[in-house]
Design a protein around this motif. Structure first.
Motif, PDB file in Angstrom:
ATOM      1  N   SER A  79      16.007  34.271  34.945  1.00 17.05           N
ATOM      2  CA  SER A  79      15.891  34.223  36.550  1.00 17.05           C
ATOM      3  C   SER A  79      17.237  34.085  37.071  1.00 17.05           C
ATOM      4  N   LEU A  80      17.611  34.925  38.034  1.00 17.15           N
ATOM      5  CA  LEU A  80      18.918  34.834  38.818  1.00 17.15           C
ATOM      6  C   LEU A  80      18.656  34.676  40.252  1.00 17.15           C
ATOM      7  N   SER A  88      23.862  42.004  48.195  1.00 10.81           N
ATOM      8  CA  SER A  88      23.631  42.080  46.972  1.00 10.81           C
ATOM      9  C   SER A  88      24.555  42.968  46.047  1.00 10.81           C
ATOM     10  N   THR A  91      26.090  41.567  42.903  1.00 15.95           N
ATOM     11  CA  THR A  91      25.202  41.018  42.226  1.00 15.95           C
ATOM     12  C   THR A  91      24.732  42.003  41.107  1.00 15.95           C
ATOM     13  N   LEU A  95      23.152  41.433  37.313  1.00 14.88           N
ATOM     14  CA  LEU A  95      21.737  42.032  36.888  1.00 14.88           C
ATOM     15  C   LEU A  95      21.809  43.025  35.720  1.00 14.88           C
ATOM     16  N   LEU A 104      16.759  39.282  31.337  1.00 16.61           N
ATOM     17  CA  LEU A 104      16.198  39.498  32.828  1.00 16.61           C
ATOM     18  C   LEU A 104      14.891  39.644  33.168  1.00 16.61           C
ATOM     19  N   PHE A 107      14.639  38.197  39.942  1.00 17.66           N
ATOM     20  CA  PHE A 107      15.843  38.051  40.634  1.00 17.66           C
ATOM     21  C   PHE A 107      15.240  37.555  42.108  1.00 17.66           C
TER      22      PHE A 107
END
Length: 320
Positions: A79-80, A88, A91, A95, A104, A107
Motif C-alpha cells: 500500500s502506497l 499524482s 507518483t 506505482l 502493489l 494506492f
C-alpha cells in the motif's frame, strides 16, 4: 475505487474565519498556505511545476525515475499512501515500480483539493485497474487518522512540501506519521536542498508571474469565502531567501495604507503602506538535518537519493 471527502464534513467557512482572525490580527500578519489550494490555486500550482525556474519537480522526477525500482524492491510495500498528492504525476513512477515488483495492492492519494483528486482518480483507474484506489479529500492529520490497514504501507510526502512547515511543525508532523505506522513500515520524504540563494529565490518569483498569481490567490479565497474586499491585484508578491534559517519566505506586500473588511468574520484589518502578510515558507535541507529530524521522530534513515546536480533529495526512512 473510492473517494471520501472529509473536507465536506468540515465547516470550511468557520475554519477560514478562525485562520483569518488568527493570522491577520497577529504581528507580523500571516495566512496559512493551505488556503492557496482551491480549484484555481491547484491549477496554478500545476503550472508552476512546469516553469523553467522551478527545478524541484523535474529533479524529483529524475530521482524517482532512476530509483523507484530500488525503493520498490527494498520496501516491498503493498500500500502506497501519498499526502498532498495533487495530480499524482510523479507518483506513477512509484506505482509502476511497485506493480512490476508484484506487491502493489492499494494506492491512497490524499489532497485538500477535491477537483485535483477527482481528476487523478479518473486517470489512475484506467491505468491501474487492478489497484484498489482509496482517495481521501482532507488535510494531513485527517488522512493519517483514517489510513486503511495493510500488510506493509509506505507514506510518501513529495515535492518538498515538508519545507512549508516550521521546525516545530515538522517535528509534530513526523511524530504523527510515525504514530500512524507500525514498526518496519516506511516513509518517503522529498526535500529541497540548500543551494545558491538567487537560484532559490527565482524558483519562487518566476518571470511569467505565475507564482505571484498563485500567491495572490489566497486573497481571492478570502474575498470569495468571507466577503472580504482585498484589492487583490494591487498586492505585491515578495520572495526572499533567509540564509540564517535557510528558507525562502513568501509574502504579499500592501502597496498603500488600507482598511480591509472581512464580512463573514466581522473583522476590519488595517494595513500600513509596505506592510507584508506572510503566506508561505519553504525550508531547504541538508542531509545531517534530515537524518536528525527523522531520528528524533522515531525513524531510521535507510537511504538518501539525489539527482545528479544534488538539487533535491528523496529520503527513504523506516519506522523504528
Amino acid at each position: 475505487m473510492e473517494l471520501r471527502d472529509y473536507r465536506a464534513e468540515v465547516d470550511t467557512t468557520r475554519e477560514l474565519v478562525a485562520d483569518a482572525r488568527a493570522g491577520l490580527t497577529a504581528s507580523p500578519k500571516w495566512l496559512p498556505p493551505k488556503w492557496f489550494y482551491d480549484a484555481r490555486g491547484s491549477d496554478l500550482f500545476e503550472r508552476i511545476t512546469e516553469l523553467p525556474e522551478y527545478y524541484q519537480t523535474r529533479a524529483e522526477y529524475r530521482i524517482l525515475e532512476r530509483y523507484a525500482p530500488d525503493i520498490a524492491e527494498r520496501t516491498g510495500v503493498d500500500s502506497l499512501v501519498e499526502l498532498g498528492s495533487g495530480s499524482s504525476s510523479k507518483t506513477v513512477l512509484l506505482l509502476d515500480a511497485l506493480r512490476k515488483n508484484g506487491t502493489l495492492e492499494r494506492f491512497v492519494p490524499s489532497d485538500v483539493s477535491h477537483a485535483a483528486l477527482r481528476g487523478a482518480l479518473s486517470r489512475l483507474s484506467v491505468d491501474y485497474p487492478e489497484v484498489d484506489l482509496h482517495a481521501v479529500v482532507g488535510d494531513f492529520e485527517t488522512t493519517l487518522e483514517v489510513l486503511p490497514r495493510a500488510n506493509t504501507r509506505m507514506i510518501a510526502l513529495l515535492g518538498g512540501t515538508i519545507g512549508n512547515m516550521d521546525p516545530w511543525q515538522r517535528d509534530r508532523f513526523l511524530r504523527q506519521v510515525r504514530g500512524a505506522l507500525d514498526g518496519g513500515e516506511w516513509l518517503l520524504l522529498g526535500t529541497d536542498l540548500v543551494k545558491d540563494p538567487e537560484r532559490l529565490r527565482r524558483a519562487y518569483d518566476d518571470g511569467e508571474g505565475v507564482t505571484a498569481e498563485f500567491n495572490r490567490n489566497v486573497l481571492h479565497v478570502l474575498n470569495r469565502g468571507l466577503g472580504a474586499d482585498f484589492p487583490v491585484e494591487e498586492f505585491v508578491h515578495c520572495a526572499r531567501y533567509d540564509g540564517r534559517r535557510e528558507r525562502v519566505e513568501i509574502s504579499l506586500r500592501s502597496p498603500r495604507a488600507m482598511r480591509v473588511w472581512l464580512d463573514e468574520a466581522a473583522l476590519a484589518v488595517e494595513l500600513s503602506a509596505g506592510e507584508e502578510i506572510e503566506t508561505e515558507i519553504s525550508a531547504k535541507f541538508r542531509y545531517s538535518g534530515v537524518r536528525t529530524e527523522l531520528h528524533e521522530a522515531g525513524f531510521e534513515l535507510i537511504d538518501w537519493y539525489t539527482d545528479r546536480d544534488r538539487d533535491f533529495a528523496v529520503a527513504l526512512a523506516r519506522a523504528s
